[in-house]
Design a protein around this motif. Structure first.
Motif, PDB file in Angstrom:
ATOM      1  N   ILE A 111       0.845  -1.201   0.000  1.00 47.73           N
ATOM      2  CA  ILE A 111       0.000   0.000   0.000  1.00 47.73           C
ATOM      3  C   ILE A 111       0.878   1.248   0.000  1.00 47.73           C
ATOM      4  O   ILE A 111       0.651   2.195  -0.758  1.00 47.73           O
ATOM      5  CB  ILE A 111      -0.950  -0.010   1.218  1.00 47.73           C
ATOM      6  CG1 ILE A 111      -2.037  -1.072   1.029  1.00 47.73           C
ATOM      7  CG2 ILE A 111      -1.572   1.371   1.440  1.00 47.73           C
ATOM      8  CD1 ILE A 111      -2.836  -1.374   2.283  1.00 47.73           C
ATOM      9  N   LEU A 112       1.902   1.256   0.851  1.00 48.17           N
ATOM     10  CA  LEU A 112       2.778   2.419   0.950  1.00 48.17           C
ATOM     11  C   LEU A 112       3.600   2.616  -0.317  1.00 48.17           C
ATOM     12  O   LEU A 112       3.839   3.750  -0.744  1.00 48.17           O
ATOM     13  CB  LEU A 112       3.697   2.274   2.161  1.00 48.17           C
ATOM     14  CG  LEU A 112       2.993   2.281   3.514  1.00 48.17           C
ATOM     15  CD1 LEU A 112       3.966   1.924   4.620  1.00 48.17           C
ATOM     16  CD2 LEU A 112       2.331   3.621   3.778  1.00 48.17           C
ATOM     17  N   ARG A 113       4.035   1.535  -0.945  1.00 49.86           N
ATOM     18  CA  ARG A 113       4.847   1.636  -2.163  1.00 49.86           C
ATOM     19  C   ARG A 113       4.063   2.210  -3.338  1.00 49.86           C
ATOM     20  O   ARG A 113       4.643   2.791  -4.239  1.00 49.86           O
ATOM     21  CB  ARG A 113       5.401   0.260  -2.538  1.00 49.86           C
ATOM     22  CG  ARG A 113       6.530  -0.182  -1.654  1.00 49.86           C
ATOM     23  CD  ARG A 113       7.113  -1.506  -2.152  1.00 49.86           C
ATOM     24  NE  ARG A 113       8.068  -1.996  -1.185  1.00 49.86           N
ATOM     25  CZ  ARG A 113       8.003  -3.187  -0.602  1.00 49.86           C
ATOM     26  NH1 ARG A 113       7.039  -4.033  -0.912  1.00 49.86           N
ATOM     27  NH2 ARG A 113       8.916  -3.550   0.277  1.00 49.86           N
ATOM     28  N   ARG A 114       2.779   2.022  -3.324  1.00 46.90           N
ATOM     29  CA  ARG A 114       1.961   2.526  -4.428  1.00 46.90           C
ATOM     30  C   ARG A 114       1.778   4.033  -4.345  1.00 46.90           C
ATOM     31  O   ARG A 114       1.252   4.636  -5.272  1.00 46.90           O
ATOM     32  CB  ARG A 114       0.625   1.827  -4.469  1.00 46.90           C
ATOM     33  CG  ARG A 114       0.794   0.380  -4.862  1.00 46.90           C
ATOM     34  CD  ARG A 114      -0.509  -0.294  -5.063  1.00 46.90           C
ATOM     35  NE  ARG A 114      -0.246  -1.687  -5.394  1.00 46.90           N
ATOM     36  CZ  ARG A 114      -1.132  -2.460  -5.940  1.00 46.90           C
ATOM     37  NH1 ARG A 114      -2.316  -2.006  -6.225  1.00 46.90           N
ATOM     38  NH2 ARG A 114      -0.838  -3.710  -6.222  1.00 46.90           N
ATOM     39  N   GLY A 115       2.144   4.642  -3.238  1.00 44.08           N
ATOM     40  CA  GLY A 115       2.159   6.091  -3.133  1.00 44.08           C
ATOM     41  C   GLY A 115       0.800   6.750  -2.997  1.00 44.08           C
ATOM     42  O   GLY A 115       0.575   7.813  -3.562  1.00 44.08           O
ATOM     43  N   ALA A 116      -0.127   6.162  -2.261  1.00 42.54           N
ATOM     44  CA  ALA A 116      -1.430   6.785  -2.038  1.00 42.54           C
ATOM     45  C   ALA A 116      -1.262   8.029  -1.165  1.00 42.54           C
ATOM     46  O   ALA A 116      -0.263   8.186  -0.459  1.00 42.54           O
ATOM     47  CB  ALA A 116      -2.378   5.793  -1.376  1.00 42.54           C
ATOM     48  N   GLU A 117      -2.231   8.899  -1.230  1.00 42.51           N
ATOM     49  CA  GLU A 117      -2.204  10.123  -0.439  1.00 42.51           C
ATOM     50  C   GLU A 117      -2.283   9.789   1.056  1.00 42.51           C
ATOM     51  O   GLU A 117      -3.132   8.987   1.455  1.00 42.51           O
ATOM     52  CB  GLU A 117      -3.388  11.024  -0.813  1.00 42.51           C
ATOM     53  CG  GLU A 117      -3.256  11.699  -2.136  1.00 42.51           C
ATOM     54  CD  GLU A 117      -2.205  12.788  -2.117  1.00 42.51           C
ATOM     55  OE1 GLU A 117      -1.988  13.418  -1.072  1.00 42.51           O
ATOM     56  OE2 GLU A 117      -1.581  12.985  -3.168  1.00 42.51           O
ATOM     57  N   PRO A 118      -1.439  10.414   1.879  1.00 38.00           N
ATOM     58  CA  PRO A 118      -1.493  10.151   3.326  1.00 38.00           C
ATOM     59  C   PRO A 118      -2.852  10.461   3.953  1.00 38.00           C
ATOM     60  O   PRO A 118      -3.310   9.725   4.831  1.00 38.00           O
ATOM     61  CB  PRO A 118      -0.402  11.055   3.882  1.00 38.00           C
ATOM     62  CG  PRO A 118       0.550  11.241   2.756  1.00 38.00           C
ATOM     63  CD  PRO A 118      -0.295  11.244   1.512  1.00 38.00           C
ATOM     64  N   LYS A 119      -3.523  11.518   3.489  1.00 37.30           N
ATOM     65  CA  LYS A 119      -4.840  11.850   4.046  1.00 37.30           C
ATOM     66  C   LYS A 119      -5.858  10.756   3.734  1.00 37.30           C
ATOM     67  O   LYS A 119      -6.679  10.406   4.578  1.00 37.30           O
ATOM     68  CB  LYS A 119      -5.332  13.188   3.500  1.00 37.30           C
ATOM     69  CG  LYS A 119      -4.618  14.380   4.083  1.00 37.30           C
ATOM     70  CD  LYS A 119      -5.196  15.666   3.547  1.00 37.30           C
ATOM     71  CE  LYS A 119      -4.452  16.844   4.129  1.00 37.30           C
ATOM     72  NZ  LYS A 119      -4.961  18.119   3.625  1.00 37.30           N
ATOM     73  N   LEU A 120      -5.785  10.234   2.522  1.00 46.19           N
ATOM     74  CA  LEU A 120      -6.681   9.151   2.130  1.00 46.19           C
ATOM     75  C   LEU A 120      -6.405   7.894   2.947  1.00 46.19           C
ATOM     76  O   LEU A 120      -7.335   7.222   3.408  1.00 46.19           O
ATOM     77  CB  LEU A 120      -6.527   8.854   0.636  1.00 46.19           C
ATOM     78  CG  LEU A 120      -7.407   7.752   0.061  1.00 46.19           C
ATOM     79  CD1 LEU A 120      -8.869   8.183   0.072  1.00 46.19           C
ATOM     80  CD2 LEU A 120      -6.967   7.413  -1.346  1.00 46.19           C
ATOM     81  N   LEU A 121      -5.126   7.592   3.153  1.00 50.61           N
ATOM     82  CA  LEU A 121      -4.767   6.421   3.956  1.00 50.61           C
ATOM     83  C   LEU A 121      -5.201   6.589   5.408  1.00 50.61           C
ATOM     84  O   LEU A 121      -5.700   5.648   6.028  1.00 50.61           O
ATOM     85  CB  LEU A 121      -3.270   6.153   3.864  1.00 50.61           C
ATOM     86  CG  LEU A 121      -2.750   5.709   2.501  1.00 50.61           C
ATOM     87  CD1 LEU A 121      -1.232   5.597   2.522  1.00 50.61           C
ATOM     88  CD2 LEU A 121      -3.379   4.405   2.066  1.00 50.61           C
ATOM     89  N   ALA A 122      -5.007   7.786   5.971  1.00 50.43           N
ATOM     90  CA  ALA A 122      -5.415   8.035   7.362  1.00 50.43           C
ATOM     91  C   ALA A 122      -6.924   7.939   7.507  1.00 50.43           C
ATOM     92  O   ALA A 122      -7.432   7.339   8.466  1.00 50.43           O
ATOM     93  CB  ALA A 122      -4.907   9.396   7.819  1.00 50.43           C
ATOM     94  N   PHE A 123      -7.653   8.511   6.549  1.00 43.73           N
ATOM     95  CA  PHE A 123      -9.117   8.416   6.575  1.00 43.73           C
ATOM     96  C   PHE A 123      -9.558   6.960   6.480  1.00 43.73           C
ATOM     97  O   PHE A 123     -10.419   6.509   7.234  1.00 43.73           O
ATOM     98  CB  PHE A 123      -9.719   9.241   5.427  1.00 43.73           C
ATOM     99  CG  PHE A 123     -11.207   9.150   5.336  1.00 43.73           C
ATOM    100  CD1 PHE A 123     -12.014   9.884   6.183  1.00 43.73           C
ATOM    101  CD2 PHE A 123     -11.813   8.317   4.402  1.00 43.73           C
ATOM    102  CE1 PHE A 123     -13.397   9.803   6.106  1.00 43.73           C
ATOM    103  CE2 PHE A 123     -13.192   8.220   4.312  1.00 43.73           C
ATOM    104  CZ  PHE A 123     -13.994   8.965   5.169  1.00 43.73           C
ATOM    105  N   SER A 124      -8.953   6.228   5.567  1.00 41.28           N
ATOM    106  CA  SER A 124      -9.302   4.813   5.376  1.00 41.28           C
ATOM    107  C   SER A 124      -8.958   3.977   6.605  1.00 41.28           C
ATOM    108  O   SER A 124      -9.706   3.078   6.984  1.00 41.28           O
ATOM    109  CB  SER A 124      -8.587   4.267   4.148  1.00 41.28           C
ATOM    110  OG  SER A 124      -8.941   5.001   3.006  1.00 41.28           O
TER     111      SER A 124
END
Length: 196
Positions: A22-35
């Motif tokens: 998940i981290l390697r794919r470079g998703a937005e930190p805000k999106l990851l925190a919300f999820s």
């Protein structure tokens, strides 16, 4: 000692490797925190076996506003916490309603499992749900606030590319876009000449 090795293998396969991917794919930190906040909050829902379905419904209703793998992974991580918070949610729900204290006995559990639950058992389940419902916004906010800086650091450290989908185009990307817009670049040789 062999059990520790099995636990380590399971942890790496089910938790660490998916999180790194998940981290390697470079998703937005805000999106990851919300999820993560959605997954953890739903993962604490006090009725066992329903959290995966509820997470799926949340993913379907939120659509692109959440990162589905993160929701499901954090939901899995929340399972031991869910089991440990069932009684506190029950007691909190009883406190909120001012209801009677439900005695937790093996007989009550047998009645629930054999579908012979009495009104008191059903009321205790309603109290646990109420306790979770009152606590859920606070749990969500706490997980979001705590995980946002963590994901900012982790995404920056493990991401292969920029974390924003609106990254600036490189000079070669600009040349490629111009070449393709000028039209008719069917031949690979012409496309290569345009890029060089």
């Amino acid at each position: 000692m062999a059990n520790l090795g099995l636990v380590t293998i399971w942890f790496n396969k089910k938790i660490a490797e998916p999180l790194l991917e998940i981290l390697r794919r470079g998703a937005e930190p805000k999106l990851l925190a919300f999820s993560a906040a959605v997954g953890f909050t739903i993962g604490l829902f006090p009725i066992c076996g329903t959290t995966v379905i509820l997470s799926g419904l949340a993913i379907a209703s939120l659509g692109s506003h959440c990162h589905a793998p993160t929701v499901m992974l954090i939901n899995l991580i929340a399972t031991p916490v869910e089991l440990s918070l069932m009684v506190p949610f029950l007691r909190f729900g009883e406190y909120v309603t001012g209801g009677p204290h439900f005695p937790l006995t093996s007989d009550a559990l047998k009645k629930v499992l054999t579908l012979q639950a009495s009104q008191e058992v059903l009321l205790s389940i309603a109290h646990a749900l109420l306790g979770w419902l009152v606590a859920a916004p606070f749990i969500f906010a706490a997980v979001y606030i705590l995980s946002l800086p963590l994901f900012k650091v982790l995404v920056h450290k493990f991401s292969k590319g920029p974390s924003s989908p609106k990254r600036p185009l490189s000079p070669s990307d600009v040349r490629l876009k111009i070449c393709l817009q000028e039209g008719g670049q069917d031949d690979m040789d012409e496309l290569e000449e345009c890029l060089l």
